[in-house]
Design an enzyme around this catalytic site. Structure first.
Site, short mmCIF file in Angstrom:
data_model
loop_
_atom_site.label_atom_id
_atom_site.label_comp_id
_atom_site.label_asym_id
_atom_site.label_seq_id
_atom_site.Cartn_x
_atom_site.Cartn_y
_atom_site.Cartn_z
N HIS A 87 0.44 -1.50 -0.03
CA HIS A 87 0.16 -0.13 0.13
C HIS A 87 0.32 1.32 -0.18
O HIS A 87 2.18 1.54 0.33
CB HIS A 87 -0.75 -0.36 1.15
CG HIS A 87 -2.17 -0.99 1.45
ND1 HIS A 87 -3.23 -1.15 0.74
CD2 HIS A 87 -1.87 -2.48 2.04
CE1 HIS A 87 -3.87 -2.10 0.59
NE2 HIS A 87 -3.29 -2.82 1.93
N THR B 163 -3.06 2.44 -4.12
CA THR B 163 -3.07 3.34 -3.44
C THR B 163 -5.12 3.27 -4.15
O THR B 163 -5.73 2.52 -4.83
CB THR B 163 -2.73 4.58 -3.63
OG1 THR B 163 -3.13 5.70 -2.64
CG2 THR B 163 -2.91 4.65 -5.59
N ASP C 233 -12.34 0.76 -1.56
CA ASP C 233 -12.93 0.99 0.05
C ASP C 233 -14.32 0.33 0.08
O ASP C 233 -15.19 1.21 -0.33
CB ASP C 233 -11.98 2.34 0.54
CG ASP C 233 -12.05 2.08 2.22
OD1 ASP C 233 -12.72 1.99 2.95
OD2 ASP C 233 -10.93 2.87 2.37
N GLY D 211 -9.99 -1.40 3.15
CA GLY D 211 -10.37 -0.57 3.75
C GLY D 211 -10.91 -1.23 4.82
O GLY D 211 -10.00 -2.94 4.85
N GLU E 266 -10.14 -10.98 6.97
CA GLU E 266 -9.09 -10.39 7.63
C GLU E 266 -8.62 -10.88 8.55
O GLU E 266 -7.68 -10.86 10.38
CB GLU E 266 -8.79 -9.09 7.72
CG GLU E 266 -7.72 -9.20 5.65
CD GLU E 266 -7.38 -7.25 5.50
OE1 GLU E 266 -6.19 -6.86 6.57
OE2 GLU E 266 -7.85 -7.00 5.43
#
Length: 388
Positions: free
Chosen positions: A67, A146, A186, A218, A248
């Site tokens: 990122h 990004t 996001d 996000g 995650e």
């Protein structure tokens, strides 16, 4: 006949349930075996960081999950601050930027970084310096990601254009590294905003081959299914690679199955995919490659230590796994060289095995999969483990 049909359907359902239970039992057994071995290894051979990482530094490497905002080194932040001293004073009054000691500290850094990256010149410096640092770390192929932002100084279109110009400039300034952009959508974005950004990507594709993919990113606690249709469109109508941050955290597994059935090109993290029988089955069935960030997972406490990473779990099952940094700027000891070193000593990987991981990573890069550019020379470097 109708009764026979009903009977067959019942039999099929029973068989499916039995298969599901069998898979769950096998997963639990495998998990216990892996945990036992990891515990034993930790007791006799704890992870020790050596100062000599020359072999790993000199290895041509591939980075697929980095990122931009999390990759800014202190040196890069200093350069950005010096480029706009008035803005720097405003930011320093509002925020206190210190080296993070844990994941809470890492997240505390991001408001500062986002405040820094509000002007076009700051984006240019950030991209140039980050690519420069990856090249100095002997990364030969980089996909940097990004999320476009609208600020007082830039529209979403301006943000994307500055990124494209910066990547184009880097191609000439840093010819030893192939660099491409992944645009992040996001989970918090309104659908209309994300759709607008995808439209801008489509327009940009008429002018440049810099953008090779889109990702879902996000807050991992948020359900991202409302954006799923956009990823279908990104692949079907724009020919873009798809990578999705999934599983995650255990607290949100709601959107995992839907995104797995989309069959993305890659999965970001996927830390808890193996804890659910069906998501484990789908990942294994489709052999969806995983971008694994060892230090990030340990630092965020989604894995207890390096040996308990899901890296080896999937590698043993033939699912491609790649060594990535995530946020090398804010997570201590997470340069690409350090991540390769940690993977090698944790999982006892030979040089040949690391080369194999790099080969798989390049084969699953979006520039290769979607025929964006010729990577013959990059493959030569990786295959022969040479930088020139």
């Amino acid at each position: 006949m109708p009764n026979n049909s009903k009977h067959k359907k019942k039999q099929q359902r029973r068989q499916q349930e039995a298969q599901k239970k069998s898979r769950a039992k096998q997963i639990e057994t495998d998990k216990k075996n892996d945990e036992f071995l990891d515990t034993e290894l930790d007791e006799v051979s704890p992870l020790v960081i050596d100062d000599d990482m020359t072999e790993f530094k000199n290895m041509p490497k591939v980075e697929l999950h980095a990122h931009l905002s999390g990759s800014l080194s202190p040196e890069t932040i200093k350069l950005i601050m010096e480029s706009d001293e008035t803005r720097a004073e405003e930011i320093m009054k509002k925020y206190k930027l210190e080296k993070p000691e844990n994941m809470t500290g890492v997240f505390d850094c991001f408001p500062v970084i986002h405040a820094i990256l509000r002007k076009p010149e700051a984006i240019r410096i950030a991209i140039r310096q980050t690519i420069k640092e990856f090249e100095e770390d002997n990364c030969v192929y980089l996909e940097l990601r990004t999320s476009p932002k609208e600020t007082d100084f830039m529209t979403y279109e301006d943000y994307l254009q500055v990124c494209i110009e910066s990547f184009e400039a880097a191609k000439h300034e840093f010819p030893r590294i192939k660099t491409f952009l992944i645009v992040s959508l996001d989970r918090r974005m309104p659908f209309e905003t994300a759709a607008h950004i995808l439209g801008l990507i489509g327009e940009a594709q008429q002018r440049t081959n810099v953008i090779v993919g889109v990702e879902l990113s996000g807050d991992p606690h948020l359900d991202g299914r409302r954006l799923l249709k956009l990823f279908v469109a990104a692949r079907r109508f724009h020919g873009l690679g798809i990578t999705i941050h999934l599983a995650e955290v255990l607290q949100n597994m709601a959107d995992v199955e839907d995104y797995l059935n989309l069959r993305p090109d890659r999965i970001g993290h996927g830390t808890f995919l193996h804890t659910d029988p069906y998501t484990e089955y789908l990942t294994n069935k489709y052999k969806i490659p995983l971008e694994i960030c060892l230090s990030s997972n340990v630092y965020s406490k989604t894995t207890t230590n390096y040996r308990n990473s899901h890296f080896n779990y999937w590698r043993k099952r033939g699912v491609p796994v790649f060594i990535c940094t995530d946020d090398k700027g804010v997570i201590p000891g997470a340069t690409l060289t350090e991540e390769y070193y940690k993977a090698a000593i944790t999982f006892d990987l030979s040089t040949e095995e690391l080369i194999g991981i790099n080969q798989d990573a390049l084969l699953n890069s979006f520039a290769y999969k979607y025929n964006v550019t010729d990577l013959t020379e990059t493959f030569r470097k990786i295959n022969n483990n040479v930088l020139d």
